[in-house]
Design an enzyme around this catalytic site. Structure first.
Site, mmCIF file in Angstrom:
data_model
loop_
_atom_site.group_PDB
_atom_site.id
_atom_site.type_symbol
_atom_site.label_atom_id
_atom_site.label_comp_id
_atom_site.label_asym_id
_atom_site.label_seq_id
_atom_site.Cartn_x
_atom_site.Cartn_y
_atom_site.Cartn_z
ATOM 1 N N GLY A 139 35.691 43.258 49.951
ATOM 2 C CA GLY A 139 36.893 42.780 49.260
ATOM 3 C C GLY A 139 37.282 43.735 48.154
ATOM 4 N N LYS A 162 38.298 20.198 35.437
ATOM 5 C CA LYS A 162 39.194 20.807 36.419
ATOM 6 C C LYS A 162 40.329 19.835 36.681
ATOM 7 C CE LYS A 162 39.032 24.574 39.115
ATOM 8 N NZ LYS A 162 38.480 25.891 38.831
ATOM 9 N N GLY A 214 40.146 43.522 46.267
ATOM 10 C CA GLY A 214 41.262 42.891 45.578
ATOM 11 C C GLY A 214 41.183 43.156 44.087
ATOM 12 N N VAL A 261 39.282 42.046 41.671
ATOM 13 C CA VAL A 261 37.965 42.323 41.082
ATOM 14 C C VAL A 261 37.284 43.512 41.767
ATOM 15 C CG1 VAL A 261 35.686 41.374 40.552
ATOM 16 C CG2 VAL A 261 37.682 39.892 40.476
HETATM 17 P P1 NAD Z 1 41.751 38.847 45.589
HETATM 18 O O1 NAD Z 1 42.449 37.859 46.445
HETATM 19 O O2 NAD Z 1 42.556 39.715 44.680
HETATM 20 O O3 NAD Z 1 40.884 39.834 46.504
HETATM 21 C C1 NAD Z 1 40.174 39.422 47.631
HETATM 22 C C2 NAD Z 1 40.192 40.573 48.633
HETATM 23 O O4 NAD Z 1 39.357 40.237 49.732
HETATM 24 C C3 NAD Z 1 41.589 40.865 49.199
HETATM 25 O O5 NAD Z 1 41.898 42.231 49.054
HETATM 26 C C4 NAD Z 1 41.456 40.463 50.674
HETATM 27 O O6 NAD Z 1 42.246 41.253 51.531
HETATM 28 C C5 NAD Z 1 39.969 40.683 50.913
HETATM 29 N N1 NAD Z 1 39.438 39.948 52.057
HETATM 30 C C6 NAD Z 1 39.778 38.726 52.512
HETATM 31 N N2 NAD Z 1 39.068 38.415 53.610
HETATM 32 C C7 NAD Z 1 38.239 39.457 53.843
HETATM 33 C C8 NAD Z 1 37.246 39.736 54.821
HETATM 34 N N3 NAD Z 1 36.972 38.887 55.812
HETATM 35 N N4 NAD Z 1 36.568 40.900 54.736
HETATM 36 C C9 NAD Z 1 36.862 41.798 53.767
HETATM 37 N N5 NAD Z 1 37.786 41.580 52.810
HETATM 38 C C10 NAD Z 1 38.474 40.441 52.852
HETATM 39 O O7 NAD Z 1 40.653 38.027 44.782
HETATM 40 P P2 NAD Z 1 39.914 38.473 43.438
HETATM 41 O O8 NAD Z 1 40.657 37.946 42.266
HETATM 42 O O9 NAD Z 1 39.563 39.912 43.507
HETATM 43 O O10 NAD Z 1 38.587 37.593 43.536
HETATM 44 C C11 NAD Z 1 37.571 37.920 44.470
HETATM 45 C C12 NAD Z 1 36.530 36.811 44.509
HETATM 46 O O11 NAD Z 1 35.969 36.642 43.204
HETATM 47 C C13 NAD Z 1 37.097 35.437 44.894
HETATM 48 O O12 NAD Z 1 36.102 34.732 45.602
HETATM 49 C C14 NAD Z 1 37.321 34.763 43.542
HETATM 50 O O13 NAD Z 1 37.261 33.352 43.638
HETATM 51 C C15 NAD Z 1 36.155 35.310 42.747
HETATM 52 N N6 NAD Z 1 36.385 35.342 41.295
HETATM 53 C C16 NAD Z 1 37.437 36.038 40.784
HETATM 54 C C17 NAD Z 1 37.637 36.079 39.417
HETATM 55 C C18 NAD Z 1 38.775 36.871 38.809
HETATM 56 O O14 NAD Z 1 38.756 37.125 37.599
HETATM 57 N N7 NAD Z 1 39.761 37.307 39.599
HETATM 58 C C19 NAD Z 1 36.762 35.404 38.555
HETATM 59 C C20 NAD Z 1 35.666 34.699 39.098
HETATM 60 C C21 NAD Z 1 35.507 34.683 40.482
#
Ligand code: NAD
Length: 365
Positions: free
Chosen positions: A180, A80, A182, A184
């Site tokens: 969430g 990292k 977002g 994913v």
């Molecule tokens: P993102 O930021 O696109 O989505 C996160 C969502 O969670 C947002 O819509 C946000 O409004 C919502 N949120 C925040 N606080 C909240 C709460 N208190 N209650 C309900 N919803 C809430 O992130 P993402 O890319 O979808 O990733 C989601 C999780 O998965 C993160 O923890 C990330 O580290 C992990 N992750 C993502 C990937 C990837 O490919 N994007 C890969 C591995 C791990």
């Protein structure tokens, strides 16, 4: 901090400090373990309070990448990078090109990617100086947004959990709560909806909630009500540490399986979940689709291959559950042991097979 004793305790191979007064770059790269292959892991840009905080973060995150790559069956190690600075105000082309030159200087032992505070655009600047970078745009031959692959991996992982804990191959009528919506979470909703699951969703963004209700017939839930819903599966896809002293006795679900990183506030909560007969899919095993996706760039990106590799998460989880049952240990402990076993066994194998591999290359030259 006694640096070498810290590295010894955490098992790191190398930490490099980079400084360039022209671009203002202050960066660290930690390479935890390269037994399986070059250390791949994102570059985080963060306004750390002090240098010790940056160092502790890069050590913690790089070790996590070793386990994630190992459990995903990838020929990659864990590393990292962190850049100390404010990602909103301190980013410049020269900063990332300077970082790229330092990465190039590591000769391929570390491969970088985007992470919190860095973007695909930043990685494109890095790429002007080094080939040891992944996570670039599809237009430039990269893998683009990893979220669909991550979501598919989580979906596949939920199927494994349902087989293991509910003895069913079908998701039809399964009640799943998703925290969430977002990148994913929304793709996960789509996958689950197609298979007939009943969805309960929450997000702090009302627009996203509306989309899930309209497109997938989901039931909206207030953010604080998500933990005690009477569902089969709770899928955390927003925040870390949602399995904690405040929530653990609220859960009525029988499975916790989602994309969020660091879902357990502490490892011991894996034992607490097991005691309550809640099956926990270790976060770094079930959310490895994102890493699988970028790692595909190294062999020439192929989306179909990335999805097919993410399907392997089903078998990975089944092996973890088998070990957890056999040794009566938490699933997160079983996952750590599986990852460590793979590194040890492949490490032993490598030294044994090296002469053969060499001659094989010569024959094909
Ligand atoms: P993102 O930021 O696109 O989505 C996160 C969502 O969670 C947002 O819509 C946000 O409004 C919502 N949120 C925040 N606080 C909240 C709460 N208190 N209650 C309900 N919803 C809430 O992130 P993402 O890319 O979808 O990733 C989601 C999780 O998965 C993160 O923890 C990330 O580290 C992990 N992750 C993502 C990937 C990837 O490919 N994007 C890969 C591995 C791990």
């Amino acid at each position: 901090m006694e640096l070498f004793s810290e590295l010894n305790e955490r098992g790191h191979e190398q930490v490099s400090f980079f400084h360039d007064s022209h671009s203002g770059l202050k960066g660290l790269v930690a390479i935890h373990n390269t037994v399986l292959g070059p250390a791949l892991g994102g570059c985080r840009m963060w306004h750390y309070k002090n240098e010790t905080e940056a160092l502790v973060d890069v050590l913690r995150l790089s070790k996590g990448m070793t386990y994630k790559a190992a459990i995903a069956g990838l020929n990659l190690g864990g590393g990292k990078a962190v850049i100390i600075g404010n990602s909103k105000s301190d980013k410049t082309e020269s900063l990332f090109r300077s970082f790229g030159r330092f990465v190039e200087g590591l000769g391929g032992r570390y491969i970088t990617a985007e992470d919190v505070g860095t973007s695909i655009r930043d990685m494109e600047h890095v790429r002007m100086e080094t080939d040891y970078v992944t996570g670039i745009s599809q237009a430039l031959g990269g893998s683009g947004d990893p979220s669909p692959v991550t979501a598919y991996g989580v979906f596949t992982g939920i199927k494994a959990c349902v087989m293991e804990h509910l003895n069913s191959t079908s998701l039809d009528g399964l009640k799943v709560s998703i925290q969430g919506l977002g990148h994913v979470g929304m793709y996960l909703c789509e996958n689950l909806h197609k298979e007939g699951a009943e969805l309960f969703v929450t997000d702090i963004d009302q627009t996203l909630m509306g989309q899930a209700v309209e497109n997938f017939g989901a039931t909206p839930v207030e953010p604080e009500s998500i933990y005690d819903l009477d569902v089969d599966v709770y899928a955390p896809c927003a925040l870390g540490a949602t399995v904690n002293p405040d929530t653990v006795d609220k859960f009525k679900c029988s499975i916790i399986a989602g994309a969020a990183n660091n879902q357990l506030i502490e490892n011991d909560f894996g034992v607490e979940l097991k005691k309550r007969n809640i099956l926990y899919a270790p976060d770094y095993a079930i959310n490895a689709g994102g890493l699988i996706n970028v790692s595909n760039e190294l062999e020439g990106y192929n989306r179909e291959r990335a999805f097919s590799q993410a399907e392997g998460i089903y078998d990975t989880l089944m092996e973890i559950f088998r070990r957890s049952n056999k040794e009566d240990i938490s699933t997160n402990k079983a996952s750590d042991l599986q990852a460590e076993d793979r590194i040890r066994k492949i490490g032993e194998l490598k030294s044994f097979y090296l002469p053969y591999k060499k001659s094989f290359k010569i024959r094909n030259a």
